[in-house]
Design a protein around this motif. Structure first.
Motif, PDB file in Angstrom:
ATOM      1  N   GLY A   1       0.768  -1.230   0.000  1.00  0.00           N
ATOM      2  CA  GLY A   1       0.000   0.000   0.000  1.00  0.00           C
ATOM      3  C   GLY A   1       0.799   1.279   0.000  1.00  0.00           C
TER       4      GLY A   1
ATOM      5  N   SER B   1      -1.712  -3.502  -2.126  1.00  0.00           N
ATOM      6  CA  SER B   1      -2.813  -3.055  -1.281  1.00  0.00           C
ATOM      7  C   SER B   1      -3.518  -4.277  -0.712  1.00  0.00           C
ATOM      8  CB  SER B   1      -3.820  -2.216  -2.083  1.00  0.00           C
ATOM      9  OG  SER B   1      -4.440  -3.008  -3.083  1.00  0.00           O
TER      10      SER B   1
ATOM     11  N   LYS C   1      -7.721  -5.460   0.208  1.00  0.00           N
ATOM     12  CA  LYS C   1      -9.067  -5.000  -0.146  1.00  0.00           C
ATOM     13  C   LYS C   1     -10.095  -6.071   0.188  1.00  0.00           C
ATOM     14  CE  LYS C   1     -11.745  -3.148  -4.030  1.00  0.00           C
ATOM     15  NZ  LYS C   1     -11.738  -2.806  -5.475  1.00  0.00           N
TER      16      LYS C   1
ATOM     17  N   LYS D   1     -10.527  -0.609   1.412  1.00  0.00           N
ATOM     18  CA  LYS D   1      -9.220  -0.759   0.773  1.00  0.00           C
ATOM     19  C   LYS D   1      -8.177  -0.082   1.643  1.00  0.00           C
ATOM     20  CE  LYS D   1      -6.698  -0.073  -3.567  1.00  0.00           C
ATOM     21  NZ  LYS D   1      -6.757   0.452  -4.965  1.00  0.00           N
TER      22      LYS D   1
ATOM     23  N   GLY E   1      -3.849  -0.885   3.454  1.00  0.00           N
ATOM     24  CA  GLY E   1      -2.524  -1.481   3.366  1.00  0.00           C
ATOM     25  C   GLY E   1      -2.045  -1.951   4.722  1.00  0.00           C
TER      26      GLY E   1
END
Length: 231
Positions: A108, A113, A115, A120, A122
């Protein structure tokens, strides 16, 4: 004490997982030290010399991994978040079997990342890790450090980041393959890894499984530190 560990039922299970990880890490490192001691030959006139091997000297590596992370926010289990990230590690074998190094990982901050649905974010951290060779190029590693996790729902009324930072623990396995080995010691390795991470602090607790691959450069040892074959 964190709110998660105060909850009945699930909190006890999560706290038990953390304690079990610490116990396994301590047992693994103790076993590795014992194996090193048993491997020493008391009759060796020069115990500092080593037989040439690929996994010797310093290492530096970079890789990518897939993520499956269970996030628990203030007692509410959000389930599994998927994603990907990258790792950077550097270190040195300080005995024939034991190594010490630093691991930085992130999903991220620059790439990657995590999700789930509209959430969403990190995660990542910096870890001081120990490494113990188990068999041939198979090794176990574990360590402690500082980690972070954050998520945000851009479709909600409140789009601010939710998360936190705190202690970060890891335990995992890796195997170094040397497909292009041309030297007696050191070389380039392709290294599959499987790791488990725990971050039990902060507003969001993360329990993460990572699977990936790294490219690692081993420096090897100089000739005066090796038992070289006679010409």
């Amino acid at each position: 004490m964190s709110r998660l560990l105060q909850l009945p039922g699930k909190g006890i299970i999560k706290g038990g997982v953390t304690r079990m990880l610490l116990a396994v890490l301590a047992l693994t490192l103790t076993t590795g030290i014992g194996r090193v001691a048993l491997a020493q030959d008391p009759g060796d006139s020069n115990p500092l010399l080593e037989m040439p091997r690929a996994r010797q000297g310093y290492w530096i590596g970079f890789g990518f991994y897939g993520i499956a992370s269970n996030l628990v926010e203030e007692g509410h289990n959000h389930g599994i978040y998927g994603g990907w990230g990258y790792t950077f590690r550097i270190g040195q074998l300080i005995t024939k079997r034991l190594g010490l190094g630093l691991l930085y990982e992130s999903a991220g901050s620059i790439m990657g990342s995590i999700k789930k649905n509209n959430d969403k974010g990190g995660l990542g951290g910096l870890i001081l890790e120990g490494n113990a060779t188990l068999w041939r190029n198979l090794s176990v590693h574990g360590g402690f450090g500082v980690g972070y996790v954050y998520v945000s729902d851009k479709t909600a009324l409140d789009t601010s980041l939710r998360g936190g930072a705190g202690s970060y623990m890891t335990l995992g396995l890796m195997y170094d393959f040397f497909p292009w080995r041309k030297r007696l010691t050191g070389g380039w390795a392709i290294t599959p890894t499987l790791d488990f991470r725990v971050m039990p602090d902060g507003n969001i607790h993360a329990f993460t499984l990572l699977a990936g691959v790294q490219v690692i450069r081993w420096s090897g040892l100089s000739d005066n530190m090796l038992v070289l074959p006679e010409e």
